[in-house]
Design a protein around this motif. Structure first.
Motif: not given
Length: 85
Positions: A8, A11-12, A15, A39, A43
């Protein structure tokens, strides 16, 4: 081998880095330039990256000044991917 970081969190982080270098991941997916597997691979590479501490500081500074960067932080495992998106 270095243990992988939290999915998590990374992931951010991906981004945030994409935004910092002017890459639009959502548009890349919509246009078919970034698959779900691509994608996920981004990550996963980020999770194993050795510059995550420096990356967090770099991203914080980038977000504070609001300027788009020419490229990701040196050592970023996805540095060569972002310009293609």
């Amino acid at each position: 081998m270095k243990p992988l970081g939290d999915p998590n969190e990374h992931y951010w982080r991906v981004q945030r880095m994409a935004k910092a270098v002017g890459s639009d991941l959502a548009a890349a997916q919509t246009e078919g330039r970034l698959s779900d597997q691509d994608w996920a691979d981004m990550v996963t590479r980020c999770r194993g990256c050795s510059v995550t501490c420096a990356c967090s500081d770099w991203l914080d500074r980038a977000e504070m000044d609001g300027r788009t960067r020419d490229s990701a932080i040196p050592g970023c495992e996805n540095k060569l991917v972002f310009p293609k998106l």
